[in-house]
Each structure stands twice: as C-alpha cells, then as structure tokens.
Design a protein around this motif. Structure first.
Motif, PDB file in Angstrom:
ATOM      1  N   GLU A  95      37.060  41.414  33.741  1.00 46.60           N
ATOM      2  CA  GLU A  95      37.277  40.226  32.907  1.00 46.60           C
ATOM      3  C   GLU A  95      38.901  39.649  33.279  1.00 46.60           C
ATOM      4  O   GLU A  95      39.080  38.647  33.855  1.00 46.60           O
ATOM      5  CB  GLU A  95      37.089  39.875  31.717  1.00 46.60           C
ATOM      6  N   VAL A 134      24.848  37.060  35.493  1.00 40.03           N
ATOM      7  CA  VAL A 134      24.632  38.809  35.432  1.00 40.03           C
ATOM      8  C   VAL A 134      22.995  38.861  35.453  1.00 40.03           C
ATOM      9  O   VAL A 134      22.277  38.199  34.638  1.00 40.03           O
ATOM     10  CB  VAL A 134      24.917  39.258  34.263  1.00 40.03           C
ATOM     11  N   TYR A 171      27.587  40.231  27.959  1.00 36.54           N
ATOM     12  CA  TYR A 171      27.154  39.095  29.016  1.00 36.54           C
ATOM     13  C   TYR A 171      26.413  38.182  28.456  1.00 36.54           C
ATOM     14  O   TYR A 171      26.638  37.092  28.760  1.00 36.54           O
ATOM     15  CB  TYR A 171      26.887  39.739  30.308  1.00 36.54           C
TER      16      TYR A 171
END
Ligand code: AP5
Length: 214
Positions: free
Chosen positions: A98, A111, A187
């Motif tokens: 990140e 994702v 996520y």
C-alpha cells in the motif's frame, strides 16, 4: 492501466488464470513464487535462503519478499499495469504494498479471489505439471497440456515442483489460513475485492473473471 491481484489458496488457480489475463490485457504477471524459483535455479544467495522455507511449505520472510516486489514494480513493463500473483501473503506485505503504490501514485483496481475449498487443493497440487521456462501450470487430469510433457504456451519442458507433495501442501494450507486468508477482509474493506468460484472448469473461471473486469 490495470493493476490487478489474484488472491487464493495454494493451487486455487492463480497462475493458470494469470496467463489468460496477460493475453487479454498485455500486462505482466508478477509471481513471487516464480521469482523465488528462478533465484533457486540460478543459485543466488537469496534463492538458497528461500529454498529452505519453500520446501518446508513455509512463507519466505517478509523483508525478502518486499524487496523483490519493490524492484519488480519499478521496472518499465509495469507502467501499463500488472497482475500480482502470490503476493501479498501477510498483513506486513499488504501494508508495505500500500505504501509503495501510494508513493508511485497508483492504486489496485481489483483483487480477484479464486475460491476453492481445501479438500480440492491436494489433488490439484499433486497432479500439477509446471513449465520450466515460462512457469505455466497444467494438470495431468483437470487441465492437461496439448502435448504430454510440453508447455502449450512456449513448448518448454514440464516438471513437478519440489514443494508439490501431499506433506508440503498441508503446511502451505496452514500458512495460508493463518497468515494470508485474513487479507480477504483487508481488501474487502478497501472496496476492491471480487470473488469467483474457482471450482468450475478453467474456461468458466476465466469467463467469470473477465466479466468482473468489464
Ligand atoms: P507460489 O508459487 O506462489 O505457490 P502457491 O501460492 O502455493 O500457489 P500455487 O502456485 O501452488 O498455486 P496457483 O494458485 O498458482 O495454482 P495453479 O494455477 O498452479 O509459492 C510457492 C512458495 O514460495 C510458497 O509456499 C512460499 O514458500 C514462497 N512464497 C511465494 N510468494 C511468497 C510471498 N509473497 N511471501 C512469502 N513466501 C512466498 O493451479 C494448481 C493446479 O490446479 C494446476 O495443476 C492447474 O492445472 C490446476 N487447476 C487450475 N485451475 C483449475 C480448475 N479451475 N479446475 C481444475 N484444476 C485446475
């Protein structure tokens, strides 16, 4: 530009589906497993260190992996996007990614979680045949290559990975549930997680994945 991540248990089909994403979007696959295996066959210091962990079905230390990704994302071919495969696998790796992406002024678009229950994983992994040259994955029964022992993509020789034994699979699944599965929530909270039923035929998994990406 498309920045993607394939997420899922060992043997869920990440490497298999990455090949179809490369063909469709023309972006590189970044597989930490492939990079580590290449370092082992080149006999580098990092490869020799990683070998012990891989053959025991344990995760390689975060500092090694984060260094690999930092160097790889800085390469020219990632400017159009990339497909992360097998990374991140721990919270520390996800947080480092990140920060790295923020510094580069980029973000993850999606994702894709390939959902496959543990009971299907051992058969998949013990029947796997992998290409020595391009890392493509096949299966003796579920996803055979067109010519036995040869890769469909590059004609390279297929081999059995040293860590593809029933004993190692148990350790890899344990590491997955303890250290990697929690990243699903990480996520999801960021609004980029999407799920595909990874138990379907390879072509149906690809179709569902493409439908998600639009
Ligand atoms: P890595 O190479 O990443 O292995 P993995 O995550 O365990 O994943 P696999 O490559 O085994 O599975 P896959 O999801 O790609 O499945 P595939 O498409 O081949 O990592 C190896 C090791 O390196 C780790 O254990 C660790 O030690 C180390 N490592 C790597 N990254 C690391 C990181 N970030 N941090 C720390 N350590 C790290 O498919 C599997 C089989 O199923 C194939 O035979 C395929 O043909 C078949 N198959 C695929 N799709 C289907 C389908 N839909 N139906 C039936 N069969 C299918």
């Amino acid at each position: 530009m498309m920045n993607l991540m394939l997420f899922g248990a060992p043997g869920a089909g990440k490497g298999t589906q990455a090949k179809f994403l490369i063909e469709k979007y023309g972006i590189p696959q970044i597989s930490t497993g492939d990079i580590l295996r290449a370092a082992i066959s080149e006999g580098t210091e990092m490869g020799m260190e990683a070998k012990k962990f891989i053959e025991a079905g344990q995760l390689v230390p975060d500092s090694t992996i984060i260094g690999i990704i930092k160097d790889r994302l800085a390469m020219e071919d990632c400017k159009k996007g990339f497909i992360l495969d097998g990374f991140p696998r721990t919270l520390a790796q996800a947080e480092a990614l990140e920060v790295l992406m923020k510094d580069m002024g980029i973000a993850l678009d999606k994702v894709i979680s390939l959902n496959v229950p543990d009971e299907l994983i051992t058969d998949r992994i013990t029947g796997r045949r992998m290409c020595k040259d391009c890392g493509a994955s096949f299966h003796v029964e579920f996803n055979p290559s067109k010519v036995e022992g040869k890769c469909d993509y590059c004609g390279g020789e297929l081999y059995i990975r040293k860590d593809d034994t029933a004993e190692t699979v148990a350790n890899r699944l344990e590491a997955y549930h303890a250290q990697t599965a929690p990243l699903f929530a990480f996520y999801s909270e960021r609004g980029v997680m999407a799920e595909v039923d990874g138990t379907q035929d390879v072509s149906k998994v690809t179709e569902d994945m493409f439908a998600l990406l639009g």
